[in-house]
Design a protein around this motif. Structure first.
Motif, PDB file in Angstrom:
ATOM      1  N   PRO A   4     -60.931 -10.414 -36.647  1.00 55.55           N
ATOM      2  CA  PRO A   4     -62.275 -10.988 -36.791  1.00 55.55           C
ATOM      3  C   PRO A   4     -62.349 -12.328 -36.067  1.00 55.55           C
ATOM      4  O   PRO A   4     -61.421 -13.136 -36.161  1.00 55.55           O
ATOM      5  CB  PRO A   4     -62.454 -11.177 -38.294  1.00 55.55           C
ATOM      6  N   ALA A   5     -63.425 -12.557 -35.337  1.00 55.00           N
ATOM      7  CA  ALA A   5     -63.627 -13.825 -34.626  1.00 55.00           C
ATOM      8  C   ALA A   5     -65.089 -14.227 -34.735  1.00 55.00           C
ATOM      9  O   ALA A   5     -65.752 -14.518 -33.747  1.00 55.00           O
ATOM     10  CB  ALA A   5     -63.185 -13.702 -33.167  1.00 55.00           C
ATOM     11  N   ASP A   6     -65.599 -14.195 -35.963  1.00 56.18           N
ATOM     12  CA  ASP A   6     -66.970 -14.631 -36.182  1.00 56.18           C
ATOM     13  C   ASP A   6     -67.010 -16.145 -36.049  1.00 56.18           C
ATOM     14  O   ASP A   6     -66.013 -16.809 -36.202  1.00 56.18           O
ATOM     15  CB  ASP A   6     -67.476 -14.177 -37.550  1.00 56.18           C
ATOM     16  N   GLY A  44     -68.101 -11.178 -33.759  1.00 59.95           N
ATOM     17  CA  GLY A  44     -67.033 -11.374 -32.787  1.00 59.95           C
ATOM     18  C   GLY A  44     -65.724 -10.705 -33.159  1.00 59.95           C
ATOM     19  O   GLY A  44     -65.367 -10.598 -34.328  1.00 59.95           O
ATOM     20  N   THR A  45     -65.018 -10.255 -32.130  1.00 55.86           N
ATOM     21  CA  THR A  45     -63.694  -9.664 -32.272  1.00 55.86           C
ATOM     22  C   THR A  45     -62.774 -10.299 -31.242  1.00 55.86           C
ATOM     23  O   THR A  45     -63.149 -10.437 -30.081  1.00 55.86           O
ATOM     24  CB  THR A  45     -63.730  -8.131 -32.037  1.00 55.86           C
ATOM     25  N   ALA A  46     -61.590 -10.681 -31.659  1.00 58.47           N
ATOM     26  CA  ALA A  46     -60.562 -11.165 -30.740  1.00 58.47           C
ATOM     27  C   ALA A  46     -59.558 -10.035 -30.537  1.00 58.47           C
ATOM     28  O   ALA A  46     -59.226  -9.312 -31.475  1.00 58.47           O
ATOM     29  CB  ALA A  46     -59.875 -12.394 -31.307  1.00 58.47           C
ATOM     30  N   PHE A  47     -59.102  -9.886 -29.298  1.00 64.41           N
ATOM     31  CA  PHE A  47     -58.142  -8.846 -28.945  1.00 64.41           C
ATOM     32  C   PHE A  47     -56.813  -9.512 -28.596  1.00 64.41           C
ATOM     33  O   PHE A  47     -56.752 -10.342 -27.690  1.00 64.41           O
ATOM     34  CB  PHE A  47     -58.637  -8.032 -27.745  1.00 64.41           C
ATOM     35  N   LEU A  48     -55.765  -9.154 -29.320  1.00 62.27           N
ATOM     36  CA  LEU A  48     -54.432  -9.677 -29.065  1.00 62.27           C
ATOM     37  C   LEU A  48     -53.593  -8.566 -28.447  1.00 62.27           C
ATOM     38  O   LEU A  48     -53.421  -7.506 -29.046  1.00 62.27           O
ATOM     39  CB  LEU A  48     -53.772 -10.173 -30.352  1.00 62.27           C
ATOM     40  N   ALA A  49     -53.087  -8.828 -27.247  1.00 63.01           N
ATOM     41  CA  ALA A  49     -52.211  -7.880 -26.556  1.00 63.01           C
ATOM     42  C   ALA A  49     -50.807  -8.476 -26.539  1.00 63.01           C
ATOM     43  O   ALA A  49     -50.442  -9.183 -25.592  1.00 63.01           O
ATOM     44  CB  ALA A  49     -52.723  -7.629 -25.138  1.00 63.01           C
ATOM     45  N   TYR A 103     -65.429 -17.248 -28.822  1.00 62.00           N
ATOM     46  CA  TYR A 103     -65.007 -17.793 -30.110  1.00 62.00           C
ATOM     47  C   TYR A 103     -64.469 -19.210 -30.003  1.00 62.00           C
ATOM     48  O   TYR A 103     -64.714 -20.037 -30.858  1.00 62.00           O
ATOM     49  CB  TYR A 103     -63.950 -16.865 -30.715  1.00 62.00           C
ATOM     50  N   LEU A 104     -63.740 -19.516 -28.940  1.00 60.51           N
ATOM     51  CA  LEU A 104     -63.172 -20.848 -28.754  1.00 60.51           C
ATOM     52  C   LEU A 104     -63.781 -21.586 -27.574  1.00 60.51           C
ATOM     53  O   LEU A 104     -63.274 -22.606 -27.152  1.00 60.51           O
ATOM     54  CB  LEU A 104     -61.652 -20.770 -28.544  1.00 60.51           C
TER      55      LEU A 104
END
Length: 172
Positions: free
Chosen positions: A111-113, A119-124, A135-136
């Motif tokens: 979650p990256a609200d 918002g969604t954050a994607f971590l690879a 988000y940032l």
């Protein structure tokens, strides 16, 4: 995976060639949230599937046509002409928190609200990369320079995502 997209038509037109020259052929599209400027990947890659976090999918269902109207308004404001309108077609809702497969590996969805409620954050982890959309971004935190209290606010936002094995961060 191609996450988010450029905005201007000439950038979208050149994107497939640029990525091919770099040896990158995306197999799918992801958007960090449902703002119009993050949903344009299909204009460059019309045959690829679009994945969005469940909160963004809920927003798209609750506000049908909103992204298209916002894009038309922004285009009018910036005198942008497009060869075709934005057509989202179908999209896949992805679980947040959750995972999405990328070849033999997985990306984590967090979650990256904050900038938006969806918002969604994607971590690879396999690429040591965290993609968190706006988000940032400086506009989200009202920071023209990342210093003082504004830097602290951005750091607090980043820490909300938890410890992440990412050496690289992509924002905005």
């Amino acid at each position: 995976m191609l996450i988010d997209s450029p905005y201007f038509p000439d950038e979208l037109e050149l994107l497939p060639t640029l990525l091919a020259q770099a040896g990158f052929r995306p197999a799918g599209l992801l958007a960090t949230h449902a703002d119009y400027d993050h949903l344009l990947g299909r204009l460059a890659f019309p045959g690829l599937a679009l994945g969005v976090g469940e909160p963004a999918a809920e927003r798209l269902r609750a506000e049908p046509g909103a992204a298209q109207r916002e894009l038309r308004d922004a285009d009018a404001e910036h005198y942008v002409a497009r060869p075709a309108p934005l057509s989202l077609g179908s999209y896949q809702a992805l679980p947040v928190p959750g995972f999405v497969g990328v070849g033999d590996a997985e990306m984590e969805l967090h979650p990256a609200d904050g900038h938006t409620r969806d918002g969604t954050a994607f971590l690879a982890p396999f690429a040591s990369l965290l993609v968190c959309g706006d988000y940032l971004s400086a506009s989200t935190t009202n920071a023209s320079l990342c210093s003082g209290e504004r830097a602290a606010e951005r750091l607090i936002r980043a820490r909300r995502l938890g410890p992440a094995p990412a050496a690289r961060l992509s924002v905005g």
